[in-house]
Scaffold this motif. Structure first.
Motif, PDB file in Angstrom:
ATOM      1  N   LEU A  31       0.826  -1.204   0.000  1.00 58.99           N
ATOM      2  CA  LEU A  31       0.000   0.000   0.000  1.00 58.99           C
ATOM      3  C   LEU A  31       0.862   1.256   0.000  1.00 58.99           C
ATOM      4  CD1 LEU A  31      -2.911  -0.764   2.524  1.00 58.99           C
ATOM      5  CD2 LEU A  31      -2.954  -0.874   0.030  1.00 58.99           C
ATOM      6  N   ASN A  32       1.937   1.227   0.758  1.00 60.13           N
ATOM      7  CA  ASN A  32       2.844   2.368   0.817  1.00 60.13           C
ATOM      8  C   ASN A  32       3.465   2.634  -0.552  1.00 60.13           C
ATOM      9  OD1 ASN A  32       4.194   4.440   2.370  1.00 60.13           O
ATOM     10  ND2 ASN A  32       6.039   3.205   2.150  1.00 60.13           N
ATOM     11  N   ALA A  33       3.915   1.590  -1.220  1.00 58.88           N
ATOM     12  CA  ALA A  33       4.522   1.738  -2.546  1.00 58.88           C
ATOM     13  C   ALA A  33       3.520   2.291  -3.554  1.00 58.88           C
ATOM     14  CB  ALA A  33       5.063   0.388  -3.023  1.00 58.88           C
ATOM     15  N   GLU A  34       2.242   1.997  -3.354  1.00 55.00           N
ATOM     16  CA  GLU A  34       1.182   2.488  -4.242  1.00 55.00           C
ATOM     17  C   GLU A  34       0.697   3.885  -3.848  1.00 55.00           C
ATOM     18  OE1 GLU A  34      -1.789  -0.549  -3.820  1.00 55.00           O
ATOM     19  OE2 GLU A  34      -0.688  -1.977  -5.066  1.00 55.00           O
ATOM     20  N   GLY A  35       1.261   4.451  -2.779  1.00 50.15           N
ATOM     21  CA  GLY A  35       0.857   5.778  -2.329  1.00 50.15           C
ATOM     22  C   GLY A  35      -0.475   5.794  -1.595  1.00 50.15           C
ATOM     23  N   MET A  56      -3.958   4.467   8.506  1.00 56.99           N
ATOM     24  CA  MET A  56      -4.419   5.647   7.782  1.00 56.99           C
ATOM     25  C   MET A  56      -4.164   5.421   6.298  1.00 56.99           C
ATOM     26  SD  MET A  56      -5.381   7.776  10.196  1.00 56.99           S
ATOM     27  CE  MET A  56      -5.399   9.322   9.344  1.00 56.99           C
ATOM     28  N   VAL A  57      -5.250   5.437   5.508  1.00 58.01           N
ATOM     29  CA  VAL A  57      -5.126   5.197   4.075  1.00 58.01           C
ATOM     30  C   VAL A  57      -5.681   6.363   3.277  1.00 58.01           C
ATOM     31  CG1 VAL A  57      -5.208   2.675   4.301  1.00 58.01           C
ATOM     32  CG2 VAL A  57      -7.331   3.954   3.950  1.00 58.01           C
ATOM     33  N   THR A  58      -5.199   6.480   2.060  1.00 62.67           N
ATOM     34  CA  THR A  58      -5.728   7.438   1.101  1.00 62.67           C
ATOM     35  C   THR A  58      -6.651   6.677   0.167  1.00 62.67           C
ATOM     36  OG1 THR A  58      -3.708   8.751   1.202  1.00 62.67           O
ATOM     37  CG2 THR A  58      -5.123   9.085  -0.699  1.00 62.67           C
ATOM     38  N   ALA A  59      -7.881   7.174   0.038  1.00 63.58           N
ATOM     39  CA  ALA A  59      -8.867   6.523  -0.823  1.00 63.58           C
ATOM     40  C   ALA A  59      -9.852   7.576  -1.316  1.00 63.58           C
ATOM     41  CB  ALA A  59      -9.589   5.419  -0.058  1.00 63.58           C
ATOM     42  N   LEU A  68      -9.765  -1.685   1.326  1.00 61.84           N
ATOM     43  CA  LEU A  68      -8.344  -1.808   1.641  1.00 61.84           C
ATOM     44  C   LEU A  68      -8.161  -2.494   2.990  1.00 61.84           C
ATOM     45  CD1 LEU A  68      -7.023   1.690   0.473  1.00 61.84           C
ATOM     46  CD2 LEU A  68      -6.681  -0.517  -0.667  1.00 61.84           C
ATOM     47  N   GLY A  69      -8.997  -2.134   3.956  1.00 63.29           N
ATOM     48  CA  GLY A  69      -8.944  -2.772   5.264  1.00 63.29           C
ATOM     49  C   GLY A  69      -9.341  -4.240   5.203  1.00 63.29           C
ATOM     50  N   ASP A  70     -10.364  -4.552   4.434  1.00 65.24           N
ATOM     51  CA  ASP A  70     -10.820  -5.936   4.309  1.00 65.24           C
ATOM     52  C   ASP A  70      -9.765  -6.827   3.660  1.00 65.24           C
ATOM     53  OD1 ASP A  70     -13.252  -5.225   5.441  1.00 65.24           O
ATOM     54  OD2 ASP A  70     -14.336  -5.186   3.525  1.00 65.24           O
ATOM     55  N   ALA A  71      -8.907  -6.257   2.831  1.00 67.50           N
ATOM     56  CA  ALA A  71      -7.867  -7.023   2.145  1.00 67.50           C
ATOM     57  C   ALA A  71      -6.629  -7.250   3.014  1.00 67.50           C
ATOM     58  CB  ALA A  71      -7.468  -6.314   0.841  1.00 67.50           C
TER      59      ALA A  71
END
Length: 97
Positions: A31-35, A56-59, A68-71
């Motif tokens: 996820l980090n590599a994908e920003g 903390m995610v960007t969506a 993203l959390g479910d994955a």
């Protein structure tokens, strides 16, 4: 948009957290590599043991953030008792991009 994933572990599931941690970290690094990852870390109980997570995610939407959390391997392993998805506005001490 930023979203906070507030994840609470099921009681007595520390072993699941420890066993799944390597794949969980691989997922977060992806996820980090994908920003898509702003920050992440565990909540600690009174004994200093992990008992949940803040991710903390960007969506674009809350639904995307939830996906993203479910994955996350922790979620897939059944570690979490609950996960709340909340929009977040990072105002102070936000790192420079």
């Amino acid at each position: 948009m930023l979203f906070a994933l507030l994840c609470k572990d099921k009681p007595g599931h520390l072993n699941i957290r420890l066993e799944t941690r390597p794949t969980h970290l691989d997922y977060l690094n992806k996820l980090n590599a994908e920003g898509k990852l702003a920050m992440a870390g565990p909540f600690l109980d009174d004994e200093g043991k992990a008992c949940g997570s803040l991710v903390m995610v960007t969506a674009e939407t809350a639904e995307e953030a939830k996906a993203l959390g479910d994955a996350d391997p922790y979620a897939k392993a059944g570690l979490f008792e609950s996960v709340e998805v909340k929009p977040f506005n990072w105002v102070l001490n936000k790192p420079e991009a």
